[in-house]
Design a protein around this motif. Structure first.
Motif, mmCIF file in Angstrom:
data_model
loop_
_atom_site.group_PDB
_atom_site.id
_atom_site.type_symbol
_atom_site.label_atom_id
_atom_site.label_comp_id
_atom_site.label_asym_id
_atom_site.label_seq_id
_atom_site.Cartn_x
_atom_site.Cartn_y
_atom_site.Cartn_z
ATOM 1 N N ILE A 6 0.824 -1.213 0.000
ATOM 2 C CA ILE A 6 0.000 0.000 0.000
ATOM 3 C C ILE A 6 0.856 1.260 0.000
ATOM 4 C CG2 ILE A 6 -1.581 1.361 1.438
ATOM 5 C CD1 ILE A 6 -2.960 -1.232 2.219
ATOM 6 N N LEU A 7 1.922 1.269 0.790
ATOM 7 C CA LEU A 7 2.734 2.469 0.940
ATOM 8 C C LEU A 7 3.784 2.640 -0.145
ATOM 9 C CD1 LEU A 7 3.259 2.305 4.807
ATOM 10 C CD2 LEU A 7 1.746 3.851 3.562
ATOM 11 N N ASP A 8 4.072 1.592 -0.881
ATOM 12 C CA ASP A 8 5.097 1.656 -1.920
ATOM 13 C C ASP A 8 4.728 2.693 -2.980
ATOM 14 O OD1 ASP A 8 7.306 1.077 -3.478
ATOM 15 O OD2 ASP A 8 6.312 -0.545 -4.551
ATOM 16 N N GLY A 9 5.543 3.733 -3.107
ATOM 17 C CA GLY A 9 5.311 4.750 -4.117
ATOM 18 C C GLY A 9 4.315 5.824 -3.734
ATOM 19 N N GLU A 126 9.125 1.826 0.941
ATOM 20 C CA GLU A 126 9.711 2.708 -0.060
ATOM 21 C C GLU A 126 8.657 3.690 -0.551
ATOM 22 O OE1 GLU A 126 11.699 0.723 -3.193
ATOM 23 O OE2 GLU A 126 13.065 -0.377 -1.895
ATOM 24 N N PHE A 127 8.957 4.977 -0.387
ATOM 25 C CA PHE A 127 8.040 6.012 -0.842
ATOM 26 C C PHE A 127 8.539 6.588 -2.160
ATOM 27 C CE2 PHE A 127 7.546 6.011 3.827
ATOM 28 C CZ PHE A 127 6.185 5.770 3.895
ATOM 29 N N CYS A 128 7.808 7.592 -2.655
ATOM 30 C CA CYS A 128 8.192 8.208 -3.926
ATOM 31 C C CYS A 128 9.553 8.880 -3.832
ATOM 32 C CB CYS A 128 7.128 9.221 -4.358
ATOM 33 S SG CYS A 128 6.888 10.584 -3.175
ATOM 34 N N SER A 129 9.965 9.279 -2.617
ATOM 35 C CA SER A 129 11.229 9.997 -2.445
ATOM 36 C C SER A 129 12.396 9.064 -2.125
ATOM 37 C CB SER A 129 11.083 11.021 -1.314
ATOM 38 O OG SER A 129 10.716 10.378 -0.096
ATOM 39 N N TYR A 213 5.520 5.968 8.242
ATOM 40 C CA TYR A 213 5.445 6.957 7.174
ATOM 41 C C TYR A 213 6.668 7.861 7.106
ATOM 42 C CZ TYR A 213 0.439 5.775 7.553
ATOM 43 O OH TYR A 213 -0.761 5.115 7.612
ATOM 44 N N VAL A 214 7.609 7.679 8.012
ATOM 45 C CA VAL A 214 8.753 8.589 8.103
ATOM 46 C C VAL A 214 9.964 7.987 7.392
ATOM 47 C CG1 VAL A 214 10.274 9.861 9.657
ATOM 48 C CG2 VAL A 214 7.885 9.439 10.318
ATOM 49 N N PRO A 215 10.386 8.562 6.272
ATOM 50 C CA PRO A 215 11.574 8.052 5.574
ATOM 51 C C PRO A 215 12.859 8.467 6.274
ATOM 52 C CG PRO A 215 10.738 9.982 4.451
ATOM 53 C CD PRO A 215 9.781 9.706 5.574
ATOM 54 N N LYS A 216 13.930 7.789 5.975
ATOM 55 C CA LYS A 216 15.231 8.143 6.542
ATOM 56 C C LYS A 216 15.711 9.439 5.910
ATOM 57 C CE LYS A 216 19.844 6.353 7.517
ATOM 58 N NZ LYS A 216 20.777 5.218 7.372
ATOM 59 N N CYS A 217 16.163 10.378 6.750
ATOM 60 C CA CYS A 217 16.589 11.691 6.273
ATOM 61 C C CYS A 217 17.886 12.109 6.965
ATOM 62 C CB CYS A 217 15.501 12.736 6.538
ATOM 63 S SG CYS A 217 13.948 12.414 5.668
#
Length: 498
Positions: A6-9, A126-129, A213-217
């Protein structure tokens, strides 16, 4: 429910509370899909969609040409809207329940907000970013993206996540009048997404964002609401403490190595700020702070703000020194103006401006809060400094600056584009279509001056590079492992390195 799938992309995650619709035998859940959500998902008015209700979520997708659509995306003034309410959705979601809407191109997934651990770090989807390779930015209370723009302008950073609640209550200019519902659009969120299309956007309350929902930054940007600390606000200091644990939670989940904070100077004396720094002192022992007037960094406006930089490792970081430019060499207001000919002018006599210089001045002359107190209220195109532009610029106010015509009988507001120029926004930065001048004035007044922040951002990036190079040098300097040794004439053991 397969969350990884669901969260991919995903490009946006919307968090809010469901409402209800009356029915003959009682109310049922209303799933209202807002225009920004549908636009982010590339849904257009009049298109067919398939709405599928599953055991734990609702799946909405664009119908293929060979399929019979279960619903049609409606429109209002040409914009997509979708209002769903049936017993199946009611069973899955419920009335008054907080939900998450995951937005992907041509798809929406809707499910109840999930619980989360306050001190949890784990595997991320994995998100869009995900593919971004430069220093990755996470912006809390991102607004239109002023802080993000300053860091991106260094050429070394990319936005991975922007988060803002952007609710009706935060946009008082949206109300058309008492007793009427606001016709609301999320101008902050949509403007941010327009300028940073490769970034994930979380549209909802910071306190509700799930750790997943929090990507690595690498770098966190924080510009918390300042109304409780600003002289123009309620000055009810300390009421924002409930944000602090969630700010810490999100930043630890993101595994950031640098934190940049911007706010009004009074914020940095508050319990909120000190609690935040205290909770992170083990992870970020190096804290730097400075109060800066944007005018001292080459800008024409006076915007005094406090800035803090927190670093996880030692570096040679320092704030840039103010620029001591002679008045004769400073830029003039005309360098930022689009035109002095084709613009809307108003007569001073008989207007609010005339009132400021006459009745208002006479009535409040002893208080000091008069137009005469603000020497920058009416400025010519050759002015080298103007007052700070606030969110109320759409209304004529005595603490702002306005352009005085050459005949000194008329005045004009600066246009939103001119204010963008004054605040140092790059030429590629745009507002979303349909955002009126009044809304743009409000958003810019709540924004930042990009120039001093970009100067600080360059120092933050340099500090991170210094830390990275130092760590890389240490890790590459290793003694080659060997098991071969010999005994010399003195009976000492010596390793033989080939």
């Amino acid at each position: 429910m397969n969350l990884s799938h669901i969260l991919d992309g995903a490009t946006m995650i919307r968090n809010y509370r469901t409402s209800s619709k009356p029915r003959k035998h009682g109310a049922i859940t209303r799933l209202w899909l807002e225009k920004p959500v549908l636009r982010a998902g590339k849904f257009v008015a009049g298109a067919g969609i398939i709405v599928q209700t599953c055991a734990d979520h609702v799946h909405i997708r664009a119908a293929m040409k060979i399929e019979v659509a279960s619903h049609i995306v409606h429109h209002k003034k040409g914009e997509p809207i979708l209002d769903l309410a049936n017993t199946d959705i009611d069973k899955v979601l419920g009335i008054g329940v907080k939900i998450d809407i995951v937005v992907k191109p041509g798809e929406l997934y809707v499910y109840r907000e999930m619980t989360f651990e306050m001190n949890f770090t784990g595997q991320r989807p994995e998100f869009c970013s995900h593919s971004l390779k430069k220093y990755r930015l996470i912006s809390l209370f991102c607004g239109i993206g002023g802080l993000t723009t300053a860091f991106v302008n260094t050429g070394a950073c990319e936005s991975a996540l922007g988060l803002d609640i952007d609710e009706v209550a935060n946009n008082p200019f949206d109300w058309e009048g008492k007793g009427k519902d606001p016709s609301y659009r999320a101008y902050s969120i949509e403007t941010f997404q327009l300028n940073y299309p490769d970034s994930l956007v979380y549209w909802g309350d910071l306190k509700s964002i799930n750790n997943l929902y929090v990507p690595k930054c690498d770098i966190a940007l924080i510009s918390a609401p300042c109304v409780e600390y600003s002289l123009l606000g309620g000055r009810m200091e300390g009421l924002l403490e409930h944000f602090v644990p969630h700010m810490v939670r999100v930043l630890r989940q993101a595994e950031v190595r640098a934190i940049f904070i911007e706010n009004v100077p009074k914020y940095f004396n508050s319990d909120t700020y000190h609690s935040f720094v205290s909770l992170l002192q083990m992870d970020f022992p190096y804290v730097y702070h400075q109060k800066i007037d944007s005018y001292d960094y080459g800008s024409i406006d006076h915007r005094i703000r406090g800035y803090s930089v927190l670093l996880s490792d030692k570096s040679e970081f320092s704030f840039p020194e103010p620029i001591k430019t002679p008045t004769s060499r400073r830029k003039r207001l005309k360098d930022y103006l689009s035109s002095t000919k084709d613009r809307t002018w108003s007569d001073i006599e008989g207007s609010t401006m005339g009132y400021f210089y006459n009745q208002h001045h006479q009535q409040y002359s002893e208080t000091g809060f008069t137009a005469a107190k603000n020497k920058k209220l009416l400025v010519t195109e050759n002015a080298v400094e103007i007052a700070c532009i606030t969110k109320g610029y759409g209304k004529i106010q005595s603490n702002q600056s306005y352009l005085l015509d050459k005949d000194q009988q008329r005045f004009s507001k600066f246009t939103p584009q001119e204010i963008l120029n004054i605040l140092g926004y790059p030429g590629w930065f745009k507002f979303v279509d349909g955002c009126s001048n009044t809304r743009q004035y409000e958003l810019l007044g709540n924004s930042v001056n990009v120039r001093p922040i970009e100067a600080i951002a360059s120092r933050v990036v340099t500090a991170l590079m210094e830390i990275d190079i130092r760590h890389q040098s240490k890790s590459s300097f290793k003694v080659k492992e060997t098991s071969v040794y010999e005994v010399n004439a003195d009976g000492q053991i010596a390793f033989v390195i080939n």
